[in-house]
Structures are given as C-alpha cells and as structure tokens.
Scaffold this motif. Structure first.
Motif, PDB file in Angstrom:
ATOM      1  N   ALA A 304      34.201  40.645  44.858  1.00 37.65           N
ATOM      2  CA  ALA A 304      33.456  40.402  46.097  1.00 37.65           C
ATOM      3  C   ALA A 304      34.296  40.702  47.326  1.00 37.65           C
ATOM      4  CB  ALA A 304      32.964  38.964  46.132  1.00 37.65           C
ATOM      5  N   THR A 305      35.569  40.354  47.274  1.00 42.75           N
ATOM      6  CA  THR A 305      36.475  40.580  48.414  1.00 42.75           C
ATOM      7  C   THR A 305      37.790  41.145  47.901  1.00 42.75           C
ATOM      8  OG1 THR A 305      35.498  38.703  49.612  1.00 42.75           O
ATOM      9  CG2 THR A 305      37.641  39.510  50.378  1.00 42.75           C
ATOM     10  N   PHE A 306      38.290  42.163  48.594  1.00 41.39           N
ATOM     11  CA  PHE A 306      39.564  42.753  48.203  1.00 41.39           C
ATOM     12  C   PHE A 306      40.354  43.051  49.480  1.00 41.39           C
ATOM     13  CE2 PHE A 306      42.545  45.949  46.712  1.00 41.39           C
ATOM     14  CZ  PHE A 306      42.906  45.464  45.456  1.00 41.39           C
ATOM     15  N   ILE A 307      41.426  42.309  49.703  1.00 34.83           N
ATOM     16  CA  ILE A 307      42.232  42.434  50.915  1.00 34.83           C
ATOM     17  C   ILE A 307      43.632  42.880  50.525  1.00 34.83           C
ATOM     18  CG2 ILE A 307      43.166  41.237  52.924  1.00 34.83           C
ATOM     19  CD1 ILE A 307      40.849  39.262  52.713  1.00 34.83           C
ATOM     20  N   VAL A 308      44.105  43.951  51.168  1.00 38.81           N
ATOM     21  CA  VAL A 308      45.453  44.467  50.919  1.00 38.81           C
ATOM     22  C   VAL A 308      46.236  44.446  52.225  1.00 38.81           C
ATOM     23  CG1 VAL A 308      46.820  46.438  50.152  1.00 38.81           C
ATOM     24  CG2 VAL A 308      44.641  45.946  49.056  1.00 38.81           C
ATOM     25  N   ASN A 309      47.345  43.740  52.242  1.00 37.67           N
ATOM     26  CA  ASN A 309      48.191  43.651  53.437  1.00 37.67           C
ATOM     27  C   ASN A 309      47.385  43.266  54.683  1.00 37.67           C
ATOM     28  OD1 ASN A 309      50.485  44.439  51.950  1.00 37.67           O
ATOM     29  ND2 ASN A 309      50.005  46.614  52.253  1.00 37.67           N
ATOM     30  N   ARG A 322      41.282  49.885  45.574  1.00 41.12           N
ATOM     31  CA  ARG A 322      40.392  48.726  45.425  1.00 41.12           C
ATOM     32  C   ARG A 322      39.917  48.577  43.986  1.00 41.12           C
ATOM     33  NH1 ARG A 322      35.475  46.193  45.602  1.00 41.12           N
ATOM     34  NH2 ARG A 322      35.147  44.741  47.346  1.00 41.12           N
ATOM     35  N   TRP A 323      39.827  47.339  43.541  1.00 45.44           N
ATOM     36  CA  TRP A 323      39.273  47.048  42.222  1.00 45.44           C
ATOM     37  C   TRP A 323      37.752  47.090  42.280  1.00 45.44           C
ATOM     38  CZ3 TRP A 323      42.372  41.970  40.799  1.00 45.44           C
ATOM     39  CH2 TRP A 323      43.740  42.264  40.791  1.00 45.44           C
ATOM     40  N   ASN A 324      37.138  47.559  41.175  1.00 53.17           N
ATOM     41  CA  ASN A 324      35.672  47.564  41.089  1.00 53.17           C
ATOM     42  C   ASN A 324      35.149  46.315  40.377  1.00 53.17           C
ATOM     43  OD1 ASN A 324      35.675  50.021  42.350  1.00 53.17           O
ATOM     44  ND2 ASN A 324      35.614  51.199  40.443  1.00 53.17           N
ATOM     45  N   SER A 335      41.411  43.055  32.119  1.00 50.99           N
ATOM     46  CA  SER A 335      41.259  44.490  32.334  1.00 50.99           C
ATOM     47  C   SER A 335      40.612  44.719  33.691  1.00 50.99           C
ATOM     48  CB  SER A 335      40.418  45.132  31.222  1.00 50.99           C
ATOM     49  OG  SER A 335      39.069  44.752  31.299  1.00 50.99           O
ATOM     50  N   ILE A 336      41.151  45.684  34.423  1.00 52.36           N
ATOM     51  CA  ILE A 336      40.705  45.955  35.784  1.00 52.36           C
ATOM     52  C   ILE A 336      40.129  47.364  35.857  1.00 52.36           C
ATOM     53  CG2 ILE A 336      41.427  46.162  38.194  1.00 52.36           C
ATOM     54  CD1 ILE A 336      43.762  44.268  37.479  1.00 52.36           C
ATOM     55  N   ARG A 337      38.896  47.465  36.307  1.00 51.02           N
ATOM     56  CA  ARG A 337      38.252  48.757  36.504  1.00 51.02           C
ATOM     57  C   ARG A 337      38.479  49.218  37.938  1.00 51.02           C
ATOM     58  NH1 ARG A 337      36.026  53.025  33.550  1.00 51.02           N
ATOM     59  NH2 ARG A 337      34.636  54.202  34.912  1.00 51.02           N
ATOM     60  N   SER A 338      39.046  50.414  38.103  1.00 55.62           N
ATOM     61  CA  SER A 338      39.271  50.967  39.439  1.00 55.62           C
ATOM     62  C   SER A 338      39.235  52.483  39.339  1.00 55.62           C
ATOM     63  CB  SER A 338      40.613  50.490  40.011  1.00 55.62           C
ATOM     64  OG  SER A 338      41.690  51.093  39.321  1.00 55.62           O
ATOM     65  N   ASN A 339      39.307  53.135  40.480  1.00 60.46           N
ATOM     66  CA  ASN A 339      39.315  54.596  40.508  1.00 60.46           C
ATOM     67  C   ASN A 339      40.711  55.175  40.355  1.00 60.46           C
ATOM     68  OD1 ASN A 339      36.483  54.874  40.952  1.00 60.46           O
ATOM     69  ND2 ASN A 339      36.812  54.238  43.069  1.00 60.46           N
ATOM     70  N   LYS A 340      41.699  54.302  40.256  1.00 61.96           N
ATOM     71  CA  LYS A 340      43.060  54.763  39.998  1.00 61.96           C
ATOM     72  C   LYS A 340      43.143  55.262  38.556  1.00 61.96           C
ATOM     73  CE  LYS A 340      47.804  53.009  39.690  1.00 61.96           C
ATOM     74  NZ  LYS A 340      48.656  51.791  39.764  1.00 61.96           N
TER      75      LYS A 340
END
Length: 448
Positions: A304-309, A322-324, A335-340
């Motif tokens: 729901a929320t993803f804050i970096v620095n 950002r994580w999906n 397990s983390i789904r992301s575009n990385k």
C-alpha cells in the motif's frame, strides 16, 4: 555340503565371452558404489536416528568422477575401464571353455536389487506426494511464463497428489516384482515402458534426471534380456517358444542366507523406509524449509505504501525499486515481487536434503520474485533477512509492527543503504485450485 548348481549349458563362443566380460564389468562398476563419500555417509549415519532423506540419498547413489550431477562422460570412463578389465580377464581366462551363465545370473541379481532399490526410493516419495509438493503461495502468485519448463512440470504434478500417489504405487509394485526371479522380467519390461516416459519427459521438460533415468533403463534392459528373445518369438513373431531351462538351485546354508538377505532388504527398504517417508510427509516435507515463519503472517500482501529515503513511490509497472506485492510463507520465507530482475536458480536436479538452507525448491526454476529466508527477533521486533540464492551474500534487517491482523509495517535499511518504510495489506485472495478441491468451485464438463 551346501552348494549352488545352475545346470548344464552349452559353451559360449569367444566373441560372446568378450562381449559379456565388458558388459559384466561395466554394469558392476555402475551398480556398486565406488565413491569414498558414499561410505563416509553410510558409516556416519546413525541407524537409530535415520531419516528418509538418508536412505534416499544412499539408494540414489551413482558413480561419478567429478563434482555435480552424473554425466555421460562418467559412463565413457566406466566403459573404458570395463574394456581394459575385459582384456585382462580374457588373457587370464584363455583356453577355458566354460559358459558364463552363472556369472550372468549373479549380474542380473545385482542389477535387479539395484534397480528395485532406486525405484523404491522414488516410489515412496511419490506415494506420499513429497517429490512434487503442492505449489507454495509464492508460486501460486507467480505468472505462468515466469517458470522454466521443468518447474512447470513439477508444479503440474504437485497439484494432483492422487495421480502422484498412483505413480508411486506403480513404482513400488514394479520394485517388488524385480525382487523375485520369476517376476523380474515382467517387472523389467513394464519398467522400461514406465521409465521410458520419465526419460522422455526429462528431455522435453529439460529435467535434470535424464542421465539417471537412462541408467535405470539400461539396468532394466539387462534384466529383461534373459527373456527378451522368448518374448519376441512368442508375442511378436508368434512362433513356438520353449521355456527357460536355466534355474539356480540353492541348498543348505546358502538357501537360508538368500532368504535372510531378501527379508532384510524388504524390511529395511520397504517397511522401514516406507514408514519413515510416511511420517516425513506429515512432519518434514523436504522440498520446503520447516522453520516456522512469523506467527499468523502467512498470506499475499499488497504494498500500500512504499517510501525510500523519505520519498513516497507510487505504483509503477516499470519502477525497479518499488515492491509490487509480498508473500509470507508458512515457513520462514518472504518473497517479493518487483520489476527488478530476479536471478534464476536454474538447478533442475531432484535433491533431497535435511538441511533447511539447502531446500531451494521454492526458488528453483522461477523468475520475477526475490526470495529471502528470515529469522525473527521478537524482543526487538526485528526480521533478519538473507537472500535465498546460494551465491548471494545480500542480507539486511527490518523492524516490523502489526497494527492489526491484516497489516504489517516494515522499516529499516535495505539494498544500497536505502532507508525504506513499507506498509503491507493482506489480500483475501481465493485460489481456484483450493476452491474446487474443497467443493466450493464449479467445473463445467467438457464435451467432445
């Protein structure tokens, strides 16, 4: 005086003897353990604390001359050794006219039991639906196209445990047929058909057991060769066929010794191994770790929320930072789904390990998700994460809080020393596989 007699048989021709000597030495080298690591494992394993993984790994031994899986190069080396050994045997046996029927009988005995052992090892794993387990929650939330062919095949088998049980039952029955001389050829013939399909599926799905499955096929061919000519004459050429006249006769101590050894084999590899595998199916599914995860956290979570620095990142189909979504497994895996881009663990071998760190089935043959094992420090409310890829050294710690039963907040320093703050909200997702299995789904009949 006790002895073993094999009856009168005609002498073999010279070329038959040379060919047999090569075959005998080659398959003896294939069937009997030559690696010192095998004996180290055998003598360091406690008989009083045996796990089914220990028995399987001993039964699954193959001769290899390098680290890693067995290859056809190992076969070539063994064949070269067999040719050299046959040359020495021919020189020492020069001038003798006896046949090798008794020697051929003992070779078939060794291969029968070696083949039965291998088939039992896999048969009980399938019978208790351990070899191809039900897909993990992470796999259920991974797109079809992010799996390798081998992983798709394994997952497809894992969703139908009743079919996997049937395959295991067939293998167990075939193994028992191989243990008795009168039914060995029947068992070997059916196994050739059964394992031929396994070999082809390994080729088609790029599985890692093609060398091993072909080895077992070669064992079955030798066992079946004793009756092959008669079967061809009777069933294919439909010609009159005489029954086999070769029959070993065991007398005295050797008769009871044979029965004792067969009974011990059945007791250890059928009864004990079967019981331990059944217990393991309830308590220790070797494909997945057994360490429990964060209490009551299992599920799929939307980010729901993803804050970096300090910067809030909105959802983006192209953002690699950002994580999906995040999956908490029942065991200690996130397990983390992301575009990385996610490196692929391309291992396609079937491995059985009692060590949780080596149980990598969940990450093998899959792309698109980053897998981490973690330990929980409940005192400091801290998750200590370690990337599950064997070659990775990535690790970091995140503080967690749970404002309610459907939310998890993670915060800390991750990746390239970035400060992150993540709010996860649990998704009440229903899976069609489970809905149908529980009778809540509806499947329309397909009419052809």
């Amino acid at each position: 005086m006790s002895n073993v007699t094999f009856g009168e048989t005609p002498a073999w021709k010279d070329y038959e003897k040379i060919g047999f000597r090569i075959v005998f030495i080659y398959f003896l080298l294939q069937a009997l353990p030559l690696d010192w690591k095998f004996y180290h494992c055998l003598f360091t394993t406690s008989l009083f604390h045996l796990h089914y993984e220990d028995i399987f790994n001993l039964a699954n031994y193959t001769t290899r001359f390098a680290a890693g899986p067995a290859t056809y190069l190992d076969w070539a080396i063994l064949l070269a050794l067999a040719i050299i050994g046959a040359g020495i045997w021919t020189y020492l046996d020069k001038g003798r006219t006896h046949a090798y029927n008794a020697t051929f009988y003992w070779l078939r005995v060794i291969l029968r039991y070696r083949l039965a052992l291998s088939v039992l090892a896999y048969g009980f794993l399938k019978f208790f639906a351990l070899q191809a387990p039900y897909p993990s929650l992470s796999s259920l939330n991974t797109p079809y196209g992010d799996f390798t062919r081998w992983k798709l095949f394994s997952l497809s088998l894992g969703i139908v445990p009743s079919y996997e049980l049937f395959l295991g039952l067939v293998e167990i029955i075939l193994a028992i047929l191989l243990l008795f001389r009168r039914t060995a050829s029947i068992g070997a013939f059916i196994f050739l058909i059964f394992c031929g399909n396994i070999f082809m599926s390994n080729l088609a799905y790029e599985g890692g057991d093609q060398v091993y499955s072909l080895l077992l096929i070669s064992f079955a061919l030798v066992v079946f060769s004793f009756d092959a000519q008669r079967v061809v004459r009777l069933l294919i050429l439909q010609q009159p066929t005489a029954a086999a006249t070769f029959k070993p006769v065991f007398e005295g101590v050797k008769r009871y010794g044979r029965l004792t050894l067969k009974t011990l084999f059945l007791l250890f590899f059928v009864v004990i191994y079967g019981i331990k595998t059944g217990v393991g199916a309830k308590q220790d599914v070797y494909q997945y770790p057994t360490t429990p995860g964060l209490t009551a956290s299992k599920g799929l979570y939307n980010v729901a929320t993803f804050i970096v620095n300090g910067d809030t990142l909105a959802y983006s189909p192209t953002d690699t930072l950002r994580w999906n979504n995040v999956v908490f497994e029942e065991w200690n895996t996130i397990s983390i789904r992301s575009n990385k881009p996610a490196p692929i663990d391309a291992n396609n071998q079937h491995l059985v390990s009692g060590n949780n760190a080596e149980r990598l089935y969940e990450i093998e043959g899959t792309n698109g998700r980053h897998y981490y094992s973690y330990t929980v420090d409940t005192t400091r409310q801290l998750l200590i994460l370690q990337n599950r890829l064997p070659q990775s050294t990535e690790s970091f710690s995140l503080h967690y809080s749970r404002p309610d039963k459907n939310s998890i907040i993670l915060s800390g320093i991750a990746y390239s020393r970035d400060s992150i703050y993540v709010v996860l909200e649990k998704v009440n997702k229903k899976y069609l596989l489970e809905e149908v299995a529980n009778g809540r789904g509806r499947i329309r009949t397909l009419k052809l």
